[in-house]
Motif scaffolding. Structure first.
Motif, short mmCIF file in Angstrom:
data_model
loop_
_atom_site.label_atom_id
_atom_site.label_comp_id
_atom_site.label_asym_id
_atom_site.label_seq_id
_atom_site.Cartn_x
_atom_site.Cartn_y
_atom_site.Cartn_z
N ALA A 144 51.89 -41.87 6.54
CA ALA A 144 50.73 -41.01 6.81
C ALA A 144 50.49 -40.87 8.31
N LYS A 145 50.66 -41.95 9.06
CA LYS A 145 50.45 -41.90 10.51
C LYS A 145 51.50 -41.03 11.19
N LEU A 146 52.75 -41.20 10.81
CA LEU A 146 53.83 -40.38 11.38
C LEU A 146 53.63 -38.90 11.03
N ALA A 147 53.22 -38.66 9.79
CA ALA A 147 53.02 -37.28 9.35
C ALA A 147 51.90 -36.60 10.11
N ALA A 148 50.79 -37.30 10.30
CA ALA A 148 49.65 -36.72 11.02
C ALA A 148 50.01 -36.42 12.47
N ALA A 149 50.76 -37.31 13.10
CA ALA A 149 51.16 -37.09 14.50
C ALA A 149 52.07 -35.86 14.61
N PHE A 150 52.98 -35.69 13.66
CA PHE A 150 53.87 -34.53 13.69
C PHE A 150 53.08 -33.24 13.46
N ARG A 151 52.15 -33.26 12.51
CA ARG A 151 51.32 -32.06 12.27
C ARG A 151 50.55 -31.68 13.51
N ASP A 152 49.94 -32.67 14.16
CA ASP A 152 49.17 -32.40 15.38
C ASP A 152 50.06 -31.77 16.44
N GLU A 153 51.26 -32.29 16.59
CA GLU A 153 52.21 -31.77 17.57
C GLU A 153 52.58 -30.33 17.26
N MET A 154 52.83 -30.03 16.00
CA MET A 154 53.25 -28.68 15.61
C MET A 154 52.09 -27.68 15.68
N VAL A 155 50.89 -28.13 15.33
CA VAL A 155 49.71 -27.26 15.45
C VAL A 155 49.48 -26.92 16.92
N ALA A 156 49.59 -27.93 17.78
CA ALA A 156 49.36 -27.71 19.21
C ALA A 156 50.36 -26.72 19.80
N THR A 194 51.61 -36.53 3.41
CA THR A 194 52.19 -37.83 3.75
C THR A 194 53.58 -37.71 4.35
N TRP A 195 54.17 -36.52 4.30
CA TRP A 195 55.60 -36.41 4.58
C TRP A 195 55.93 -35.40 5.68
N SER A 196 54.95 -34.89 6.38
CA SER A 196 55.19 -33.82 7.36
C SER A 196 56.29 -34.17 8.36
N HIS A 197 56.34 -35.42 8.81
CA HIS A 197 57.30 -35.82 9.84
C HIS A 197 58.75 -35.66 9.39
N LEU A 198 58.98 -35.61 8.08
CA LEU A 198 60.34 -35.48 7.59
C LEU A 198 60.90 -34.07 7.84
N ALA A 199 60.03 -33.16 8.29
CA ALA A 199 60.49 -31.81 8.66
C ALA A 199 61.12 -31.80 10.04
N ARG A 200 60.91 -32.83 10.83
CA ARG A 200 61.31 -32.80 12.24
C ARG A 200 62.80 -32.51 12.43
N GLY A 201 63.65 -33.14 11.66
CA GLY A 201 65.08 -32.99 11.86
C GLY A 201 65.55 -31.56 11.68
N ALA A 202 65.17 -30.93 10.56
CA ALA A 202 65.61 -29.56 10.29
C ALA A 202 64.94 -28.56 11.23
N VAL A 203 63.68 -28.78 11.57
CA VAL A 203 62.99 -27.90 12.51
C VAL A 203 63.69 -27.92 13.86
N ALA A 204 64.07 -29.09 14.31
CA ALA A 204 64.76 -29.20 15.60
C ALA A 204 66.11 -28.50 15.58
N ARG A 205 66.68 -28.35 14.40
CA ARG A 205 67.96 -27.67 14.27
C ARG A 205 67.80 -26.17 14.00
N GLY A 206 66.56 -25.66 14.09
CA GLY A 206 66.34 -24.23 14.01
C GLY A 206 65.92 -23.68 12.67
N TRP A 207 65.52 -24.55 11.76
CA TRP A 207 65.13 -24.12 10.42
C TRP A 207 63.62 -24.22 10.23
#
Length: 282
Positions: free
Chosen positions: A30-42, A88-101
Motif C-alpha cells: 500500500a505504501k509503495l502504491a501510494a507513492a507511485f500514484r502521487d508521483e504519476m499524478v504530479a 494496493t498495486w499501483s507501483h507494479l505498473a512502474r516497469g511497463a510504464v517506463a518501457r513506454g506502455w
C-alpha cells in the motif's frame, strides 16, 4: 520419484502460513502504491477511478508513459477474488510504464457480492473499455486470482469483444489458478460460493484457448506446491491445444514477492510480459 498427493486443500492454498513476515506485505504494498500514484499524478500521467461500469468497484486506474503509448498492459490483482482492490498495486505498473506502455489496473466486485462468473465479465468489460482508450497491442498480467482472470480472457468463452480479443498479443499469469475444482474442498468456498458447474466453466485449464495465444505461466520456485502444479497445468494443456506457452519458476520467489519485479523495467518478468512468445521459444 514418489510425489505426495494433497489431502488438506485449505493448507495447499495457505500462502501466508509459509512466508516469513507475511503480515508485513500488505502495508508495504500500500505504501509503495501510494507513492507511485502521487508521483504519476504530479507528472500528469495518471487517470484515477475511471468508471468502466455502473457497480461501485467497476473502476480502473490508468498510468501513462511519456509520449504515445506502445500499447496497453492490464494488471489484475489477486486476493482469492475476495480481497484487495486496485489501490494496493499501483507501483507494479512502474516497469511497463517506463518501457513506454500504458498500464491499467482495474478493481472488481469481490465475493461474496459477486460470483466468479460475474467477476470474469467485469474484467472483460474493463479491458474492452481501456481498449477503446489506448490503441495498439494489449498485454495482460495478473497475480493469483488475477492470473486466473487474465487466463480466462484467452479462452474461447472469453467475455471480451472479438475486436479486443484480436488485440491480445501476450499474457503472463503469475501464480495463477487455472483449475478451480479443488477450491470446492476449501473453507474459502463459503465466501466464493462456487458450485461444480461454475468451477468447470471458469477454469481456463478446462477450456480451449482462443488462438493465436501467447501465454506464460510464471510462478515462484518457493511457492506452495499447489501453485506450481496449477501453473504447469495450464502451460501443459494449452500447448497441446495450439497455444504458444511457457512455464517459468522464478528462483527464490514466494507467493508474495513473485510480483515485485513488475516494478523493475529491466527485470526478466517485465521483458516476458512485453514480448510475446516466439515459436522457437515455446
Amino acid at each position: 520419484m514418489i510425489k505426495t498427493m494433497i489431502t488438506n486443500w485449505d493448507d495447499a492454498y495457505a500462502n501466508g502460513d509459509y512466508i516469513t513476515g507475511a503480515a508485513e506485505f500488505p502495508g508495504m504494498w500500500a505504501k509503495l502504491a501510494a507513492a507511485f500514484r502521487d508521483e504519476m499524478v504530479a507528472s500528469g500521467r495518471a487517470e484515477l477511478d475511471v468508471a468502466y461500469g455502473n457497480a461501485e468497484r467497476e473502476k480502473y486506474d490508468l498510468f501513462l508513459p511519456e509520449g504515445s503509448p506502445k500499447g496497453a498492459v492490464v494488471f489484475v490483482h489477486g486476493g482469492y477474488w475476495k480481497a484487495f482492490d486496485k489501490s494496493t498495486w499501483s507501483h507494479l505498473a512502474r516497469g511497463a510504464v517506463a518501457r513506454g506502455w500504458a498500464v491499467c489496473l482495474p478493481s472488481y466486485t469481490l465475493a461474496p457480492d459477486a460470483r466468479l462468473s460475474e467477476i470474469t465479465r467485469q474484467i472483460g468489460a474493463a479491458i474492452d473499455h481501456v481498449a477503446n482508450r489506448i490503441s495498439g497491442p494489449i498485454h495482460l498480467t495478473g497475480h493469483s486470482a488475477g492470473g486466473h482472470l487474465v487466463s480466462r480472457m484467452n479462452c474461447v468463452s472469453s467475455p471480451l469483444s472479438a475486436a479486443t480479443q484480436a488485440r491480445i498479443k501476450n499474457t503472463v499469469s503469475i501464480s495463477g489458478l487455472h483449475d478451480l475444482r479443488p477450491l470446492l474442498k476449501t473453507a474459502m468456498n463459503d465466501v466464493l460460493k462456487l458450485d461444480e458447474a461454475e468451477a468447470i466453466a471458469e477454469s481456463a485449464a478446462l477450456i480451449r484457448p482462443h488462438l493465436p495465444c501467447s501465454i506464460t505461466c510464471w510462478v515462484g520456485a518457493d511457492e506452495r506446491p499447489e501453485f506450481v502444479r496449477q501453473s504447469d497445468l495450464l502451460a501443459n494443456i494449452w500447448t497441446g491445444l495450439g497455444a504458444s506457452t511457457r512455464a517459468v519458476e522464478a528462483p527464490g520467489k514466494h507467493h508474495f514477492d513473485v510480483i515485485a519485479d513488475l516494478a523493475d523495467p529491466d527485470s526478466d518478468l517485465v521483458a516476458c510480459l512485453l514480448h510475446p512468445i516466439e515459436p522457437e521459444d515455446a
